[in-house]
Design an enzyme around this catalytic site. Structure first.
Site, mmCIF file in Angstrom:
data_model
loop_
_atom_site.group_PDB
_atom_site.id
_atom_site.type_symbol
_atom_site.label_atom_id
_atom_site.label_comp_id
_atom_site.label_asym_id
_atom_site.label_seq_id
_atom_site.Cartn_x
_atom_site.Cartn_y
_atom_site.Cartn_z
ATOM 1 N N ASP A 145 1.157 -1.348 0.069
ATOM 2 C CA ASP A 145 0.306 -0.008 0.317
ATOM 3 C C ASP A 145 1.059 1.576 -0.192
ATOM 4 O O ASP A 145 1.823 1.448 0.712
ATOM 5 C CB ASP A 145 -0.417 -0.152 1.288
ATOM 6 C CG ASP A 145 -1.599 1.101 1.796
ATOM 7 O OD1 ASP A 145 -1.614 1.839 0.583
ATOM 8 O OD2 ASP A 145 -2.875 1.369 2.443
ATOM 9 N N ARG B 223 -11.917 17.664 -11.861
ATOM 10 C CA ARG B 223 -10.399 17.345 -11.502
ATOM 11 C C ARG B 223 -10.013 17.825 -10.503
ATOM 12 O O ARG B 223 -8.490 17.327 -10.233
ATOM 13 C CB ARG B 223 -9.241 17.243 -12.542
ATOM 14 C CG ARG B 223 -10.473 16.191 -13.914
ATOM 15 C CD ARG B 223 -10.434 14.546 -13.363
ATOM 16 N NE ARG B 223 -10.558 13.472 -14.449
ATOM 17 C CZ ARG B 223 -12.438 13.267 -14.719
ATOM 18 N NH1 ARG B 223 -14.104 14.251 -14.587
ATOM 19 N NH2 ARG B 223 -12.607 12.862 -15.237
ATOM 20 N N TYR C 111 -7.657 15.509 -8.502
ATOM 21 C CA TYR C 111 -6.574 14.650 -8.938
ATOM 22 C C TYR C 111 -5.326 15.465 -9.706
ATOM 23 O O TYR C 111 -4.700 14.873 -10.505
ATOM 24 C CB TYR C 111 -7.090 14.151 -9.885
ATOM 25 C CG TYR C 111 -6.218 12.759 -10.756
ATOM 26 C CD1 TYR C 111 -6.149 11.955 -10.137
ATOM 27 C CD2 TYR C 111 -6.270 13.363 -11.876
ATOM 28 C CE1 TYR C 111 -5.402 11.031 -10.873
ATOM 29 C CE2 TYR C 111 -5.708 12.672 -12.701
ATOM 30 C CZ TYR C 111 -5.033 11.066 -12.351
ATOM 31 O OH TYR C 111 -4.868 10.395 -13.575
ATOM 32 N N LYS D 68 -1.354 15.309 -9.548
ATOM 33 C CA LYS D 68 -0.525 15.251 -10.740
ATOM 34 C C LYS D 68 0.050 15.822 -10.227
ATOM 35 O O LYS D 68 1.145 16.538 -10.989
ATOM 36 C CB LYS D 68 -1.516 14.521 -11.651
ATOM 37 C CG LYS D 68 -1.899 13.335 -11.413
ATOM 38 C CD LYS D 68 -0.897 12.090 -10.858
ATOM 39 C CE LYS D 68 -2.279 10.626 -10.873
ATOM 40 N NZ LYS D 68 -1.226 9.560 -10.882
ATOM 41 N N THR E 228 -8.306 2.159 -19.317
ATOM 42 C CA THR E 228 -8.130 0.772 -17.751
ATOM 43 C C THR E 228 -9.383 1.017 -17.260
ATOM 44 O O THR E 228 -10.530 1.946 -17.855
ATOM 45 C CB THR E 228 -7.099 1.711 -17.303
ATOM 46 O OG1 THR E 228 -7.081 3.169 -16.818
ATOM 47 C CG2 THR E 228 -6.177 1.161 -18.099
HETATM 48 N N1 LIG Z 1 -6.242 5.743 -16.921
HETATM 49 C C1 LIG Z 1 -6.162 7.027 -17.566
HETATM 50 O O1 LIG Z 1 -6.441 7.672 -18.227
HETATM 51 C C2 LIG Z 1 -4.501 7.439 -16.938
HETATM 52 C C3 LIG Z 1 -3.752 8.712 -17.402
HETATM 53 C C4 LIG Z 1 -3.758 9.570 -16.952
HETATM 54 C C5 LIG Z 1 -2.769 8.740 -15.950
HETATM 55 N N2 LIG Z 1 -2.595 7.943 -15.262
HETATM 56 C C6 LIG Z 1 -2.223 7.085 -14.446
HETATM 57 O O2 LIG Z 1 -1.857 5.899 -14.695
HETATM 58 C C7 LIG Z 1 -1.322 5.319 -13.301
HETATM 59 C C8 LIG Z 1 -2.255 3.988 -13.194
HETATM 60 O O3 LIG Z 1 -3.614 3.976 -13.666
HETATM 61 P P1 LIG Z 1 -4.604 3.032 -14.566
HETATM 62 O O4 LIG Z 1 -5.322 3.819 -15.496
HETATM 63 O O5 LIG Z 1 -3.236 1.570 -15.043
HETATM 64 O O6 LIG Z 1 -5.083 2.944 -13.097
HETATM 65 P P2 LIG Z 1 -5.773 1.410 -12.409
HETATM 66 O O7 LIG Z 1 -6.756 2.586 -11.231
HETATM 67 O O8 LIG Z 1 -6.971 0.579 -13.851
HETATM 68 O O9 LIG Z 1 -4.790 0.697 -11.692
HETATM 69 C C9 LIG Z 1 -4.325 1.011 -10.102
HETATM 70 C C10 LIG Z 1 -3.944 0.173 -9.629
HETATM 71 O O10 LIG Z 1 -3.436 0.403 -8.411
HETATM 72 C C11 LIG Z 1 -3.616 -0.140 -7.382
HETATM 73 N N3 LIG Z 1 -3.737 0.612 -6.088
HETATM 74 C C12 LIG Z 1 -4.675 1.566 -5.992
HETATM 75 N N4 LIG Z 1 -4.333 2.048 -4.931
HETATM 76 C C13 LIG Z 1 -2.902 1.509 -4.573
HETATM 77 C C14 LIG Z 1 -1.682 1.403 -3.175
HETATM 78 N N5 LIG Z 1 -2.297 2.176 -2.174
HETATM 79 N N6 LIG Z 1 -0.842 1.271 -3.352
HETATM 80 C C15 LIG Z 1 -0.341 0.227 -3.756
HETATM 81 N N7 LIG Z 1 -1.318 -0.333 -5.554
HETATM 82 C C16 LIG Z 1 -2.304 0.804 -4.727
HETATM 83 C C17 LIG Z 1 -4.853 -0.704 -8.146
HETATM 84 O O11 LIG Z 1 -4.852 -2.107 -7.036
HETATM 85 C C18 LIG Z 1 -4.963 -1.549 -9.242
HETATM 86 O O12 LIG Z 1 -4.061 -2.018 -9.440
HETATM 87 C C19 LIG Z 1 -1.920 6.034 -12.189
HETATM 88 O O13 LIG Z 1 -1.319 7.062 -11.383
HETATM 89 C C20 LIG Z 1 -3.237 7.425 -12.675
HETATM 90 O O14 LIG Z 1 -3.126 8.355 -12.216
HETATM 91 C C21 LIG Z 1 -3.896 7.308 -15.121
#
Ligand SMILES: NC(=O)c1ccc[n+]([C@@H]2O[C@H](COP(=O)([O-])OP(=O)(O)OC[C@H]3O[C@@H](n4cnc5c(N)ncnc54)[C@H](O)[C@@H]3O)[C@@H](O)[C@H]2O)c1
Length: 255
Positions: A61, A150, A153, A157, A188
């Site tokens: 975590d 957002r 968020y 970021k 995702t």
């Molecule tokens: N999907 C998008 O559109 C997008 C765009 C820009 C940036 N991001 C960033 O990319 C990263 C990954 O995003 P994603 O879309 O793959 O997310 P997702 O929600 O599909 O997956 C996130 C993963 O992180 C894990 N997680 C959540 N809280 C946690 C914690 N406290 N400790 C450890 N693991 C934890 C979850 O269990 C999950 O497996 C994030 O930082 C997100 O903000 C995503």
């Protein structure tokens, strides 16, 4: 292979962008640690990679320093000495400042901001001791430009982007590089989940709107983020540090 000899830990690696990066890194010769809050899912995913000696799944975590320390110890015991750290775990809250409670803000900051802080502090000393390493943080298009609804968020970021530069500047002489990727929307679970909760009843229409918002006309695939991650974590990018890399399908190119 572009990551031969490297050992990478990726947070939030049980799904989405994190899992795509883990898969791509393994293919490029790295040993990888999948660190996630959801250990069962991380283990299941690790099994699908069919590379037992090169893959480790650990519970972590990122918002809890004790959990991060326990995971770091598990990596050491298993002989995974991390020289590439990908701070990818992140969570989102949808809403303006008036639709964001203090608890919402704290939940997002604990994972997105304190998570990067906790995990970097746990692994950076070992990277320095080992002669150097690479840090890659997952920031966002929202680090660079305001996006509707957002508030929590985007501000979290923006912090990720500046934490990246601070570490890059402070440790460049110790052979540490730090960069971040700033993706627009990547399809995702994160997107599917907030469409269900924050846009209930208009999921399809919102999915289409969000896809069209990106001039290329679709959401990004996780493996398209992983391709840039390979470059930034390989020796090919030795002259690249303290930088933010946009993958946005043209959102910020102009009007
Ligand atoms: N999907 C998008 O559109 C997008 C765009 C820009 C940036 N991001 C960033 O990319 C990263 C990954 O995003 P994603 O879309 O793959 O997310 P997702 O929600 O599909 O997956 C996130 C993963 O992180 C894990 N997680 C959540 N809280 C946690 C914690 N406290 N400790 C450890 N693991 C934890 C979850 O269990 C999950 O497996 C994030 O930082 C997100 O903000 C995503």
């Amino acid at each position: 292979m572009r990551l031969n000899g490297k050992t990478a830990l990726i947070t939030g690696a049980a799904t989405g962008i994190g899992f795509a990066i883990a898969t791509a890194f393994l293919r490029e010769g790295a040993r990888v640690v999948l660190a996630d809050l959801d250990l069962d899912r991380a283990r299941d995913q690790a099994r699908t990679l069919q590379a037992d000696d090169s893959v480790l799944a650990v519970k972590m975590d990122v918002s809890n320093p004790d959990s991060v320390a326990t995971a770091a110890e598990a990596c050491r015991r298993a002989g995974f000495n991390i020289d590439v750290l990908v701070n990818n775990a992140g969570v989102i809250h949808v809403g303006t400042i008036l639709e964001t409670t203090l608890e919402d803000l704290q939940r997002v900051y604990r994972v997105n901001v304190e998570g990067v802080f906790n995990v970097t502090r746990a692994f950076l000393p070992g990277m320095i001791e080992g002669g150097g390493g690479v840090l890659l943080n997952m920031a966002s298009l929202a680090s660079l430009t305001a996006m509707h609804d957002r508030f929590a968020y985007s501000s979290s970021k923006a912090a990720v982007m500046m934490m990246t530069r601070s570490v890059a500047l402070d440790f460049v002489k110790q052979n540490i590089r730090a960069n971040c990727i700033c993706p627009a929307r990547v399809h995702t679970d994160m997107v599917d989940n907030y469409l269900k909760t924050a846009y209930a009843g208009r999921e399809e229409e919102t999915f289409r709107q969000f896809s069209e918002y990106q001039p290329v006309g679709r959401m990004i695939r996780p493996d398209e983020i992983a391709q840039m991650a390979i470059y930034l974590c390989s020796d090919e990018s030795q002259m690249v540090t303290g930088s933010s890399f946009l993958i946005d399908g043209g959102v910020l190119m102009g009007v």
